[in-house]
Design a protein around this motif. Structure first.
Motif, short mmCIF file in Angstrom:
data_model
loop_
_atom_site.label_atom_id
_atom_site.label_comp_id
_atom_site.label_asym_id
_atom_site.label_seq_id
_atom_site.Cartn_x
_atom_site.Cartn_y
_atom_site.Cartn_z
N GLU A 58 -2.34 37.99 31.06
CA GLU A 58 -3.30 39.22 31.01
C GLU A 58 -2.61 40.55 30.63
OE1 GLU A 58 -5.82 39.40 34.23
OE2 GLU A 58 -6.29 37.11 34.15
N ILE A 70 -2.50 40.92 27.16
CA ILE A 70 -4.01 41.28 26.45
C ILE A 70 -3.95 42.69 26.53
CG2 ILE A 70 -6.22 41.23 26.87
CD1 ILE A 70 -5.92 38.09 27.84
N TYR A 110 -13.39 36.08 30.10
CA TYR A 110 -11.87 35.79 29.94
C TYR A 110 -11.45 34.89 30.87
CZ TYR A 110 -10.94 38.67 26.10
OH TYR A 110 -10.88 39.44 24.89
N ASP A 135 -16.57 38.29 20.68
CA ASP A 135 -15.19 37.79 20.44
C ASP A 135 -15.10 36.92 19.02
OD1 ASP A 135 -12.32 37.33 20.53
OD2 ASP A 135 -12.67 35.65 22.18
N ASP A 193 -9.70 41.08 22.48
CA ASP A 193 -8.53 41.36 23.03
C ASP A 193 -7.97 42.75 22.61
OD1 ASP A 193 -8.61 38.76 23.44
OD2 ASP A 193 -6.51 38.41 23.65
N LYS A 202 -7.74 46.26 24.79
CA LYS A 202 -6.60 47.19 25.02
C LYS A 202 -6.66 48.50 24.52
CE LYS A 202 -1.77 46.84 23.45
NZ LYS A 202 -0.78 46.00 22.69
#
Length: 581
Positions: free
Chosen positions: A212, A215, A308, A383, A397, A401
């Protein structure tokens, strides 16, 4: 000028009777009157819970122990008539509800949910606050994400009430141990015993946290606390700013399936450290603790997190490919086997969480869906589309971020949904507007358009089988067959079967507790045939005539596509964590 100080003292005179005694001292605040309030809900659990119902013996005193007049002016507000700059409020809190969001106190331990324990002064949520805890002699430990006050015993501080309300407190003799993960100190506090292996659990948490951190790019906490309540049979979790409260079975750790489910719960709640606690819709902070805080974006905050949690467990190699695909298929089956998916969109489910998600009834499956499951489906589509259209160079991801950096680290604000959609396009050059539109619509995406591009497909194993059904779900209650759900537009729905009806006989046969009678009738009938039922409803006998229909229940699986191209297989390997980019 320094702010007035607010100080709480917590003690337990009668823990066996489930009470905590609270003294709230307000010093330096001089007004003709002061309104103190109790929150009505817990952030992260979107239901008005009326915590004030557990408050008793509310009294107000001067520093010389003289009574100060007050009155209760609303369900959660007490007005104190005094211009004294140093007052003490005393009240008792009753706590005997086992959940991750409510107080529980007995002679073995106390779990304090701050929103259900501590009052605040109206318009003073930004004031600093301290909490001192006086433990009974038979308790020895306090576990909380609050910062310790230097020089004071068992005393903790928060810069404001938002931080206090987001910091649960566990008090008792919990089993605790700590470990460092990439510069963040983590502590586990286990309550209620359990069959856990500390070494294995620590190593597995390390693996989850590392993934995590990768990510999101950075971890905002120097300290993080996992409080786990181990019960005979329970599950659940609630996220906080630098901690989480988890519930599981104390025997779950020695069974691989349930242990992996617990790890998935850890991954889910830890993911919230970023997604919702910091990266959040505008409506979710600063909070109004007295009323509903509406947003249509929980499909993003909870749905993305639900996508996730199992994906992270797969990336950490706790799930193999087959196990992960089975868990992903659960979201699709859960949504599509509820008639409510044709009634409620993911955005509406988010908005109506205050009146539906935490208040299910016998008709809920006909009228609603869960934004957890539907949001996970939409996250999967996002995704996969980003993966496919960027040739595996980017995925969800990268978007999360970037959003975390922009909206939280740089701008320190909540976002609107359209801003997140635009950021995805800016980051990846992929247009995902159809997926965001689907979150607000009853029109379903063709999910295989996304899965096929990475070499996978969703298949309904029930296609072509067309089993017959009355459209009911029953339970065996002491040899009685009781109806618990009736599906919208089914034969039972049209024929008048009610929830809580007891089915006594079908087509002249006494119904047996195993359900074999009804199974026999369904197996040996055809579409349009009618079944004569005798039911008991509130003590009265009724005769009903139900027309059989084909079942529309799905049995969806996610599997590899046999004719996938080499490029699709490559992208699928990236998605399924066989080939991390």
């Amino acid at each position: 000028m320094s702010l007035p100080s607010i100080f709480f003292h917590v003690s337990f005179i009668e823990p066996q009777a489930h009470y905590a005694e609270i003294t709230m001292r307000i010093k330096g605040l001089q007004k003709p009157f002061i309104d103190v309030k109790m929150p009505v809900w817990a952030p992260g659990s979107y239901l008005i819970r009326e915590y004030a119902k557990n408050i008793e013996r509310f009294q107000v005193y001067t520093s010389s122990e003289e009574l100060i007049p007050h009155e209760k002016i609303s369900k959660n507000t007490w007005r104190i008539y005094s211009d004294n700059s140093d007052i003490r409020i005393r009240y008792s809190v009753y706590g005997f509800e086992n959940s991750v969001r409510t107080n529980f106190i007995d002679d073995s331990h106390a779990f304090l949910s701050p929103v259900g324990t501590f009052m605040y002064v109206d318009d003073c949520l930004d004031y600093p606050v301290q909490v001192q805890i006086e433990m009974p002699d038979f308790w020895s430990k306090i576990s909380t994400g609050l910062e310790k006050s230097i020089g004071l015993v068992n005393t903790y501080k928060a810069p404001n009430f938002d931080i206090l309300f987001d910091s649960p407190i566990e008090i008792g003799n919990q089993d605790t141990w700590s470990f460092d993960i990439e510069g963040t100190l983590h502590e586990c506090a286990m309550v209620g015993g359990g069959t856990y292996d500390k070494h294995r659990l620590t190593q597995d948490i390390r693996t989850i946290v590392a993934e995590e951190n990768r990510i999101w790019g950075s971890n905002p906490n120097a300290y993080y606390l996992f409080i786990t309540h181990n019960y005979q049979n329970s599950s659940g979790g609630l996220e906080h700013l630098n901690s989480t409260v988890l519930a599981t079975s104390r025997f779950s750790y020695t069974q691989e399936t349930t242990y992996k489910s617990y790890l998935s719960l850890i991954a889910h709640e830890y993911f919230h450290l970023w997604n919702v606690k910091r990266l959040r819709p505008k409506a979710l902070g600063p909070f109004d603790y007295e009323a509903e805080n509406y947003t249509t974006g929980l499909w993003i905050m909870e749905g993305f997190t639900s996508y996730y949690d199992n994906l992270i467990i797969r990336r950490c190699s706790f799930y193999d490919e087959k196990e992960y695909l089975q868990m992903l298929a659960v979201d699709f089956n859960t949504v599509y086997n509820r008639p409510g998916y044709e009634i409620q969109s993911a955005a509406l489910a988010s908005h109506d969480t205050w009146i539906k998600q935490y208040r299910p009834d016998e008709n809920s499956h006909n009228t609603s869906i869960s934004y957890y499951n539907k949001g996970a489906m939409l996250a999967a589509a996002l995704d996969l589309k980003i993966l496919a259209e960027t040739g595996g160079q980017q995925r969800l991801d990268d978007v999360l971020k970037r959003a975390y950096q922009k909206f939280y680290l740089i701008e320190n604000r909540g976002f609107e949904e359209h801003e997140l959609m635009e950021l995805i396009h800016q980051t990846t050059n992929v247009d995902v507007s159809e997926i965001f539109q689907a979150a607000h619509s009853l029109e379903e995406l063709e999910y295989n358009l996304y899965f096929n591009k990475v070499g996978y497909e969703i298949v309904d194993l029930n296609t072509g089988l067309q089993p017959l059904s009355m459209g009911i779900k029953t339970i065996n209650n002491d040899t009685r067959i009781i109806v618990k759900n009736v599906d919208r537009d089914s034969g039972a729905w049209k024929g008048g079967i009610n929830v809580d009806d007891e089915i006594i006989a079908a087509n002249g046969y006494r119904v047996d507790p195993t359900g074999r009678t009804i199974d026999y009738i369904l197996t040996n009938s055809k579409e349009g045939d009618r079944v004569s039922l005798i039911v008991a409803r509130d003590g009265l006998i009724k005769n009903l005539n139900i027309q059989l229909q084909y079942s529309n229940k799905k049995s969806l699986i996610v599997q590899r596509k046999e004719n996938a191209t080499a490029e699709e297989r490559r992208l699928g390997n990236i998605w399924i964590a066989l080939d991390q980019k």
